[in-house]
Scaffold this active site. Structure first.
Site: not given
Ligand code: B16
Ligand code: MG
Length: 217
Positions: A9-11, A17, A45, A49, A114-116, A145, A169-170
């Site tokens: 995972d990233l964040d 972040t 977390k 988005r 990552s979800a980001s 997720k 994963e966190d």
């Molecule tokens: P973005 P991860 C997630 O990252 C964040 O934990 C979560 O807070 C955020 O809303 C999501 O990414 C989407 O991010 O707005 O940059 O697309 O933990 O899955 O790495």
């Molecule tokens: Mg995370």
């Protein structure tokens, strides 16, 4: 060792972040006339988005049309990008770079899950992109997720089976996603907040390939 690939995972795992997401959402909440606490931020977390925005609007008891929501999410992302555009490699969490190198030199494949949607840009900023064999992020998955899509896609792109994968994963939703995909999972954080992972680590400082081999022989 049965594990052929590690998916990260990233964040909260590679970088923190979450603090920048928090500031950007908090500023948006203030514009809308309500306060958003750090405790409430825990709910966002690992969450996408748009889902994060729904949770936030729920906290503020605010209703918006779909078009207004897209505009708000865009505005939040613009604020967020202002913060992450200043990130440097110094913000990589302790032990991460050494651990990635250790895995790679022992023949373990490495992927990001990552979800980001901003994940590739962030990896670029912190000069970590080249350490990943595969990057799967919020742009390439349609189900968030705890759906295992992000990790299953990573495994498929790496050419390995889910049971040969170990996820870091966190967030609880991320741990569930890994388990739903039939993967092993290590929770980054405390078992006070996370459950169902095989192991929990506070961070990567004390983790290396040798210890993983002992856990997953
Ligand atoms: P973005 P991860 C997630 O990252 C964040 O934990 C979560 O807070 C955020 O809303 C999501 O990414 C989407 O991010 O707005 O940059 O697309 O933990 O899955 O790495
Ligand atoms: Mg995370």
């Amino acid at each position: 060792m049965k594990i052929k690939a590690c998916l990260f995972d990233l964040d909260g795992v590679i970088v923190d972040t979450a603090k920048y997401h928090y500031i950007a959402w908090k500023e948006m909440a203030a514009d809308l006339g309500f306060d958003f606490s750090e405790d409430e931020n825990e709910l966002l977390k690992g969450v996408s988005r748009m889902r994060s925005l729904d949770i936030l609007l729920g906290i503020g008891k605010i209703t918006k049309t779909e078009a207004e929501k897209l505009e708000l999410a865009d505005g939040k992302n613009r604020r967020y990008l202002e913060y992450v555009s200043h990130m440097t490699a110094a913000e990589i969490l302790p032990g991460v770079t050494r651990f990635l190198d250790d895995l790679r030199s022992n023949g373990i494949l490495v992927a990001l899950g990552s979800a980001s949607k901003n994940a590739p840009m962030i990896l670029d900023r912190i000069h970590l992109k080249e350490k990943f064999d595969v990057i799967v992020d919020g742009n390439s998955v349609s189900r968030a997720k705890p759906d295992p899509e992000v990790f299953l896609k990573g495994a498929a792109l790496l050419g390995v089976q889910p049971h040969e994968c170990l996820v870091f994963e966190d967030a609880q939703a991320g741990i569930e996603a890994a388990l739903n995909g039939g993967m092993k999972v290590i929770g980054v954080g405390s078992s006070d907040h996370l459950s169902h992972a095989d192991h929990y680590i506070p961070g990567f400082k004390k983790l290396d390939y040798e210890l993983l081999s002992k856990w997953y022989l």
